[in-house]
Design a protein around this motif. Structure first.
Motif, mmCIF file in Angstrom:
data_model
loop_
_atom_site.group_PDB
_atom_site.id
_atom_site.type_symbol
_atom_site.label_atom_id
_atom_site.label_comp_id
_atom_site.label_asym_id
_atom_site.label_seq_id
_atom_site.Cartn_x
_atom_site.Cartn_y
_atom_site.Cartn_z
ATOM 1 N N UNK A 97 0.842 -1.202 0.000
ATOM 2 C CA UNK A 97 0.000 0.000 0.000
ATOM 3 C C UNK A 97 0.874 1.247 0.000
ATOM 4 N N UNK A 98 0.428 2.250 -0.751
ATOM 5 C CA UNK A 98 1.070 3.567 -0.773
ATOM 6 C C UNK A 98 -0.045 4.597 -0.700
ATOM 7 N N UNK A 99 -0.063 5.372 0.377
ATOM 8 C CA UNK A 99 -1.066 6.419 0.613
ATOM 9 C C UNK A 99 -2.502 5.912 0.386
ATOM 10 N N UNK A 100 -2.792 4.741 0.927
ATOM 11 C CA UNK A 100 -4.144 4.216 0.883
ATOM 12 C C UNK A 100 -4.495 3.405 -0.353
ATOM 13 N N UNK A 101 -3.647 3.393 -1.357
ATOM 14 C CA UNK A 101 -3.880 2.586 -2.558
ATOM 15 C C UNK A 101 -3.054 1.314 -2.463
ATOM 16 N N UNK A 102 -3.666 0.207 -2.840
ATOM 17 C CA UNK A 102 -2.953 -1.070 -2.803
ATOM 18 C C UNK A 102 -2.580 -1.460 -4.225
ATOM 19 N N UNK A 165 7.328 7.927 -5.846
ATOM 20 C CA UNK A 165 7.105 6.487 -5.754
ATOM 21 C C UNK A 165 5.683 6.128 -6.199
ATOM 22 N N UNK A 166 4.724 6.900 -5.727
ATOM 23 C CA UNK A 166 3.329 6.614 -6.057
ATOM 24 C C UNK A 166 3.094 6.717 -7.569
ATOM 25 N N UNK A 167 3.673 7.729 -8.209
ATOM 26 C CA UNK A 167 3.538 7.872 -9.665
ATOM 27 C C UNK A 167 4.191 6.696 -10.387
ATOM 28 N N UNK A 168 5.339 6.268 -9.900
ATOM 29 C CA UNK A 168 6.034 5.139 -10.505
ATOM 30 C C UNK A 168 5.186 3.870 -10.399
ATOM 31 N N UNK A 169 4.588 3.658 -9.223
ATOM 32 C CA UNK A 169 3.731 2.488 -9.039
ATOM 33 C C UNK A 169 2.496 2.569 -9.942
ATOM 34 N N UNK A 170 1.901 3.747 -10.086
ATOM 35 C CA UNK A 170 0.715 3.903 -10.929
ATOM 36 C C UNK A 170 1.029 3.599 -12.386
ATOM 37 N N UNK A 171 2.217 3.964 -12.835
ATOM 38 C CA UNK A 171 2.607 3.701 -14.220
ATOM 39 C C UNK A 171 2.864 2.221 -14.463
ATOM 40 N N UNK A 172 3.383 1.541 -13.451
ATOM 41 C CA UNK A 172 3.897 0.196 -13.652
ATOM 42 C C UNK A 172 2.988 -0.921 -13.142
ATOM 43 N N UNK A 173 2.201 -0.659 -12.103
ATOM 44 C CA UNK A 173 1.444 -1.723 -11.452
ATOM 45 C C UNK A 173 -0.046 -1.412 -11.402
ATOM 46 N N UNK A 174 -0.825 -2.457 -11.233
ATOM 47 C CA UNK A 174 -2.274 -2.356 -11.171
ATOM 48 C C UNK A 174 -2.717 -2.030 -9.747
#
Length: 194
Positions: A97-102, A165-174
């Motif tokens: 989880x990052x800022x409430x998003x899994x 980090x959150x932007x990187x995760x949004x680009x790469x992961x579901x």
């Protein structure tokens, strides 16, 4: 004067006629016409046709075996105790989880799964650790049944790092879910009562 006078043209015709008769008698008839149907050409053509067939023929296997598709992921609400088992052990997917998003980071199992450099974030809220650039256990939420970390004590530089980090995760992961505290209205019934 024994011979009648002949013209120059008659002499030339007689010479050409003798030469062609001589050529016809000494050269075989098959060699007079150039032919491509020689034995070597027939062998080369046969070899070409065999190689073309081998290259272009359909494969022996007519049924295509497709890999089994991954299990469907449904967006759902997690509490910290519900998120904990998704740490990549026992062949489970890897969520963090990052800022409430899994995020489902299973495709990055070598980084976030067991034995990876970010393994302690798997199945956890990784927000504080990512913001501070620390992999220490103390960066993780200890009280899984308590309130979520609001990150209010982080500085501007740390929040910028976390947004990166959150932007990187949004680009790469579901994104597979949302993290809420135990007892929250959106939490499942079994988590509200425990």
């Amino acid at each position: 004067m024994g011979e009648p006078a002949r013209g120059v043209g008659a002499d030339v015709l007689a010479t050409i006629s003798k030469a062609s008769n001589m050529n016809n008698s000494t050269v075989p008839a098959a060699a007079q016409v150039a032919s491509i149907a020689t034995p070597i050409n027939l062998i080369l053509l046969s070899l070409f046709l065999v190689l073309a067939y081998m290259r272009l023929r359909p494969s022996k296997s007519t049924t295509t075996i497709l890999p089994t598709p991954p299990q469907a992921t449904v967006y759902r609400v997690f509490t910290p105790p519900q998120l904990m088992p998704f740490n990549g052990q026992d062949n489970q997917p890897v969520y963090l989880a990052v800022r409430g998003r899994i995020f489902d980071v299973t495709s990055g199992r070598n980084f976030y799964g067991p034995g990876g450099p970010y393994a302690n974030f798997a199945g956890q809220d990784a927000s504080r650790g990512l913001a501070c650039g620390s992999f220490d256990e103390e960066m993780l939420t200890e009280d899984l049944k308590g309130p979520l970390d609001r990150l209010e004590d982080l500085g501007g530089e740390e929040m910028e790092a976390l947004k990166g980090w959150e932007e990187r995760f949004q680009e790469k992961y579901l994104v597979v879910g949302k993290l809420v505290p135990v007892g929250h209205d959106e939490a499942e019934e079994d988590e509200k009562t425990s």
